[in-house]
Design a protein around this motif. Structure first.
Motif, PDB file in Angstrom:
ATOM      1  N   ASN A   1      21.017  23.242 -10.414  1.00 48.84           N
ATOM      2  CA  ASN A   1      20.651  22.849  -9.062  1.00 48.84           C
ATOM      3  C   ASN A   1      20.748  21.334  -8.941  1.00 48.84           C
ATOM      4  O   ASN A   1      20.517  20.615  -9.910  1.00 48.84           O
ATOM      5  N   GLU A   2      21.059  20.870  -7.747  1.00 51.81           N
ATOM      6  CA  GLU A   2      21.126  19.433  -7.484  1.00 51.81           C
ATOM      7  C   GLU A   2      19.912  19.016  -6.662  1.00 51.81           C
ATOM      8  O   GLU A   2      19.603  19.626  -5.633  1.00 51.81           O
ATOM      9  N   TYR A   3      19.223  17.985  -7.131  1.00 48.35           N
ATOM     10  CA  TYR A   3      18.038  17.473  -6.444  1.00 48.35           C
ATOM     11  C   TYR A   3      18.281  16.040  -6.016  1.00 48.35           C
ATOM     12  O   TYR A   3      18.825  15.229  -6.777  1.00 48.35           O
ATOM     13  N   LYS A   4      17.862  15.735  -4.795  1.00 53.99           N
ATOM     14  CA  LYS A   4      17.904  14.368  -4.294  1.00 53.99           C
ATOM     15  C   LYS A   4      16.487  13.927  -3.930  1.00 53.99           C
ATOM     16  O   LYS A   4      15.720  14.707  -3.354  1.00 53.99           O
ATOM     17  N   VAL A   5      16.175  12.684  -4.267  1.00 56.55           N
ATOM     18  CA  VAL A   5      14.892  12.083  -3.897  1.00 56.55           C
ATOM     19  C   VAL A   5      15.174  11.004  -2.863  1.00 56.55           C
ATOM     20  O   VAL A   5      15.917  10.053  -3.131  1.00 56.55           O
ATOM     21  N   LEU A   6      14.601  11.159  -1.683  1.00 59.93           N
ATOM     22  CA  LEU A   6      14.760  10.190  -0.596  1.00 59.93           C
ATOM     23  C   LEU A   6      13.491   9.347  -0.516  1.00 59.93           C
ATOM     24  O   LEU A   6      12.376   9.887  -0.448  1.00 59.93           O
ATOM     25  N   PHE A   7      13.657   8.029  -0.539  1.00 56.88           N
ATOM     26  CA  PHE A   7      12.524   7.101  -0.559  1.00 56.88           C
ATOM     27  C   PHE A   7      12.455   6.378   0.786  1.00 56.88           C
ATOM     28  O   PHE A   7      13.342   5.599   1.136  1.00 56.88           O
ATOM     29  N   TYR A   8      11.388   6.656   1.554  1.00 53.97           N
ATOM     30  CA  TYR A   8      11.184   6.086   2.886  1.00 53.97           C
ATOM     31  C   TYR A   8      10.158   4.956   2.805  1.00 53.97           C
ATOM     32  O   TYR A   8       9.133   5.088   2.124  1.00 53.97           O
ATOM     33  N   PHE A   9      10.421   3.873   3.520  1.00 53.87           N
ATOM     34  CA  PHE A   9       9.505   2.730   3.535  1.00 53.87           C
ATOM     35  C   PHE A   9       9.277   2.282   4.968  1.00 53.87           C
ATOM     36  O   PHE A   9      10.230   2.051   5.727  1.00 53.87           O
TER      37      PHE A   9
ATOM     38  N   ASN B   1       0.848  -1.196   0.000  1.00 53.90           N
ATOM     39  CA  ASN B   1       0.000   0.000   0.000  1.00 53.90           C
ATOM     40  C   ASN B   1       0.880   1.242   0.000  1.00 53.90           C
ATOM     41  O   ASN B   1       1.231   1.760   1.063  1.00 53.90           O
ATOM     42  N   PRO B   2       1.261   1.742  -1.172  1.00 53.68           N
ATOM     43  CA  PRO B   2       2.180   2.887  -1.219  1.00 53.68           C
ATOM     44  C   PRO B   2       1.680   4.115  -0.467  1.00 53.68           C
ATOM     45  O   PRO B   2       2.477   4.845   0.121  1.00 53.68           O
TER      46      PRO B   2
ATOM     47  N   PRO C   1       2.337   8.239  -5.863  1.00 56.22           N
ATOM     48  CA  PRO C   1       2.674   7.822  -7.232  1.00 56.22           C
ATOM     49  C   PRO C   1       1.560   8.182  -8.215  1.00 56.22           C
ATOM     50  O   PRO C   1       0.373   8.129  -7.875  1.00 56.22           O
ATOM     51  N   THR C   2       1.962   8.546  -9.415  1.00 53.80           N
ATOM     52  CA  THR C   2       0.977   8.849 -10.467  1.00 53.80           C
ATOM     53  C   THR C   2       0.725   7.652 -11.372  1.00 53.80           C
ATOM     54  O   THR C   2      -0.317   7.590 -12.032  1.00 53.80           O
ATOM     55  N   PHE C   3       1.663   6.692 -11.416  1.00 54.13           N
ATOM     56  CA  PHE C   3       1.496   5.481 -12.208  1.00 54.13           C
ATOM     57  C   PHE C   3       2.050   4.293 -11.430  1.00 54.13           C
ATOM     58  O   PHE C   3       3.065   4.404 -10.734  1.00 54.13           O
ATOM     59  N   PHE C   4       1.351   3.150 -11.554  1.00 54.60           N
ATOM     60  CA  PHE C   4       1.781   1.921 -10.902  1.00 54.60           C
ATOM     61  C   PHE C   4       2.062   0.871 -11.966  1.00 54.60           C
ATOM     62  O   PHE C   4       1.283   0.673 -12.887  1.00 54.60           O
ATOM     63  N   GLN C   5       3.210   0.196 -11.856  1.00 49.23           N
ATOM     64  CA  GLN C   5       3.527  -0.969 -12.655  1.00 49.23           C
ATOM     65  C   GLN C   5       4.088  -2.027 -11.721  1.00 49.23           C
ATOM     66  O   GLN C   5       4.342  -1.762 -10.540  1.00 49.23           O
ATOM     67  N   GLN C   6       4.293  -3.211 -12.223  1.00 47.13           N
ATOM     68  CA  GLN C   6       4.835  -4.256 -11.365  1.00 47.13           C
ATOM     69  C   GLN C   6       6.228  -3.864 -10.885  1.00 47.13           C
ATOM     70  O   GLN C   6       7.135  -3.642 -11.675  1.00 47.13           O
ATOM     71  N   ASN C   7       6.361  -3.747  -9.562  1.00 49.56           N
ATOM     72  CA  ASN C   7       7.628  -3.397  -8.909  1.00 49.56           C
ATOM     73  C   ASN C   7       8.163  -2.022  -9.307  1.00 49.56           C
ATOM     74  O   ASN C   7       9.351  -1.742  -9.151  1.00 49.56           O
TER      75      ASN C   7
ATOM     76  N   HIS D   1       6.875   7.116   1.811  1.00 51.39           N
ATOM     77  CA  HIS D   1       6.973   8.580   1.838  1.00 51.39           C
ATOM     78  C   HIS D   1       8.187   8.969   0.992  1.00 51.39           C
ATOM     79  O   HIS D   1       9.207   8.267   1.012  1.00 51.39           O
ATOM     80  N   VAL D   2       8.060  10.047   0.260  1.00 49.01           N
ATOM     81  CA  VAL D   2       9.188  10.539  -0.536  1.00 49.01           C
ATOM     82  C   VAL D   2       9.438  12.006  -0.198  1.00 49.01           C
ATOM     83  O   VAL D   2       8.515  12.748   0.146  1.00 49.01           O
ATOM     84  N   VAL D   3      10.704  12.394  -0.291  1.00 46.95           N
ATOM     85  CA  VAL D   3      11.117  13.777  -0.086  1.00 46.95           C
ATOM     86  C   VAL D   3      12.027  14.176  -1.238  1.00 46.95           C
ATOM     87  O   VAL D   3      12.969  13.445  -1.562  1.00 46.95           O
ATOM     88  N   ILE D   4      11.714  15.305  -1.864  1.00 49.97           N
ATOM     89  CA  ILE D   4      12.625  15.890  -2.850  1.00 49.97           C
ATOM     90  C   ILE D   4      13.353  17.034  -2.160  1.00 49.97           C
ATOM     91  O   ILE D   4      12.715  17.950  -1.624  1.00 49.97           O
ATOM     92  N   LEU D   5      14.662  16.985  -2.183  1.00 50.26           N
ATOM     93  CA  LEU D   5      15.506  17.954  -1.479  1.00 50.26           C
ATOM     94  C   LEU D   5      16.356  18.702  -2.494  1.00 50.26           C
ATOM     95  O   LEU D   5      17.011  18.093  -3.335  1.00 50.26           O
ATOM     96  N   LYS D   6      16.361  20.017  -2.394  1.00 47.00           N
ATOM     97  CA  LYS D   6      17.129  20.851  -3.325  1.00 47.00           C
ATOM     98  C   LYS D   6      18.402  21.357  -2.661  1.00 47.00           C
ATOM     99  O   LYS D   6      18.356  21.996  -1.602  1.00 47.00           O
ATOM    100  N   ASN D   7      19.531  21.067  -3.267  1.00 53.22           N
ATOM    101  CA  ASN D   7      20.833  21.632  -2.874  1.00 53.22           C
ATOM    102  C   ASN D   7      21.169  21.435  -1.397  1.00 53.22           C
ATOM    103  O   ASN D   7      21.744  22.322  -0.756  1.00 53.22           O
ATOM    104  N   GLU D   8      20.802  20.279  -0.840  1.00 50.18           N
ATOM    105  CA  GLU D   8      21.140  19.957   0.556  1.00 50.18           C
ATOM    106  C   GLU D   8      20.569  20.967   1.552  1.00 50.18           C
ATOM    107  O   GLU D   8      21.065  21.094   2.681  1.00 50.18           O
ATOM    108  N   ASN D   9      19.522  21.679   1.153  1.00 53.55           N
ATOM    109  CA  ASN D   9      18.919  22.707   1.997  1.00 53.55           C
ATOM    110  C   ASN D   9      17.562  22.198   2.469  1.00 53.55           C
ATOM    111  O   ASN D   9      16.603  22.148   1.694  1.00 53.55           O
ATOM    112  N   TRP D  10      17.474  21.847   3.753  1.00 48.42           N
ATOM    113  CA  TRP D  10      16.240  21.269   4.276  1.00 48.42           C
ATOM    114  C   TRP D  10      15.114  22.293   4.388  1.00 48.42           C
ATOM    115  O   TRP D  10      13.988  21.938   4.758  1.00 48.42           O
TER     116      TRP D  10
END
Length: 405
Positions: free
Chosen positions: A375-383, A180-181, A204-210, A186-195
């Motif tokens: 700019n540098e973006y990081k996506v953090l994926f929490y489960f 159940n996503p 999610p906008t689309f679901f596929q297998q895995n 939870h996801v976080v998009i972080l810009k330039n290491e600035n919280w």
């Protein structure tokens, strides 16, 4: 979806009252030119800072596991640390051959007394001998259980074509069962290491297998902003990059070239390190204890003051926080905002921001915003599986707009 751009005025939380003489705080992996405290589980981070009182205080560090939204987690310290969650900082050295005396403190985490066993968000606090919080820093330890592919592009919104960037990402999780996503992820998009600049609360906008896809037209848009300004003080006695004048008083005073608000109205490519700073000196062999401090003088030319706004110098040198020390004041005699900040020798990025009466930071009012900005973006994926006690960070993806030009 939650998009955060806030001013850090909660001085008590950050221990600002106790840290007036604490400078040059760094929490980074070992090695040069790596400014991120988001690292794989098991990576060694080094915390270092200077105390200008120069009196060898007894400081301790404390490590606390946090939830995905930076609240204390349900875990006991024994469940995420093999050893102790609070310990003395024992590496203490005094400055050598500097006009500004200081004591340098350093500790590596993990160490033999504190081995972190779980991924997730962590809050690192430094305490004085009265157990009062002097300052805090965030770090993130992650597992490589999923693959996060990130793409950054020019905004597709016609009204934001010239000013914003869009972040899209795809998460592949063949080794992780997600039932159940909406509840487990939870996801976080972080810009330039600035919280202070994050986007959260995405589904999610689309679901596929895995595979989970996150593709939005507007919900993952960031202001492009502008490239950071910079200066270099690795030579304390002479002019260097963007330093127009040097004066010797009780310490050295460095005067930076004045900046004009009008100069920021068009985009000009200027390589930067996204607001970060690096301590360095050419006048000693160990920058940690032989780099000196200089009073840096900033000037922003403006024909008239900004109405109902305050102006601040902004950057990682103080964790992108808004404090009295980095505030500029308008001088009607010179039609300019002026201010000074005591900083250790090194290479610094900075920008100018406005803050309104509601304490909201506007990074673009002075500097402008352009889709071309690197700019540098990081996506953090929490489960957090159903019934689990804590948020794991099971993957991190990264991209920057410059890769997609």
């Amino acid at each position: 979806m939650k998009h955060t751009i806030i001013a850090s005025f909660l001085l008590a939380f950050c221990g600002t009252f106790f840290s007036q003489n604490i400078k040059s705080i760094q929490l980074r992996p070992l090695g040069e030119n790596n400014f991120s405290a988001i690292v794989p589980l098991g990576t060694v981070l080094e915390l270092s800072f200077d105390d200008l009182d120069n009196d060898n205080k007894e400081y301790q560090y404390k490590i606390q596991h946090m939830t995905h939204d930076w609240q204390p987690s349900r875990l006991l310290s024994s469940q995420y640390i093999d050893g102790f969650d609070q310990n003395n900082i024992n590496t203490i050295t005094n400055s050598f051959n500097t006009f500004q005396n200081y004591t340098h403190y350093a500790v590596q985490i993990p160490n033999r007394n504190s081995i972190i066993t779980k991924s997730g968000n962590y809050l690192l606090s430094v305490l004085n001998d009265d157990d009062e919080v002097v300052f805090t820093r965030r770090f993130v330890l992650y597992e490589n259980e999923v693959t996060v592919g990130v793409n950054v592009s020019r905004s597709r919104n016609a009204k934001a074509l010239q000013t914003q960037q869009t972040v899209e990402f795809v998460v592949s999780h063949p080794k992780l069962r997600i039932n159940n996503p909406s509840q487990e992820v939870h996801v976080v998009i972080l810009k330039n290491e600035n919280w202070n600049e994050t986007i959260t609360g995405l589904q999610p906008t689309f679901f596929q297998q895995n595979v989970l896809r996150y593709s939005y037209n507007n919900n993952t848009n960031f202001w492009g902003g502008n490239e950071y300004l910079n200066f270099d003080t690795k030579i304390i006695r002479n002019n260097s990059l963007n330093v127009v004048k040097v004066e010797r008083k009780d310490i050295f005073h460095h005067y930076l070239y004045p900046n004009d608000v009008k100069t920021f109205k068009t985009y000009r490519y200027n390589p930067d390190i996204n607001g970060q700073f690096a301590i360095r000196t050419l006048e000693g062999s160990d920058a940690a204890t032989e780099a000196d401090y200089a009073m840096m003088h900033f000037t922003l030319l403006s024909e008239e003051p900004f109405a109902d706004k305050d102006i601040y110098v902004y950057g990682a040198f103080n964790n992108f926080e808004i404090e009295e020390e980095n505030k500029l004041f308008y001088n009607p005699n010179t039609n300019s905002y002026v201010g000074n900040i005591l900083l250790k020798q090194g290479f610094y990025n900075y920008s100018f921001v406005t803050v309104d009466k509601n304490n909201v930071i506007d990074k673009n009012e002075i500097m402008g915003s352009f889709f071309e900005t690197e700019n540098e973006y990081k996506v953090l994926f929490y489960f957090k599986a159903f019934g689990a006690l804590y948020d794991r960070v099971v993957g991190v993806g990264m991209s920057s707009f410059s890769q997609n030009r």
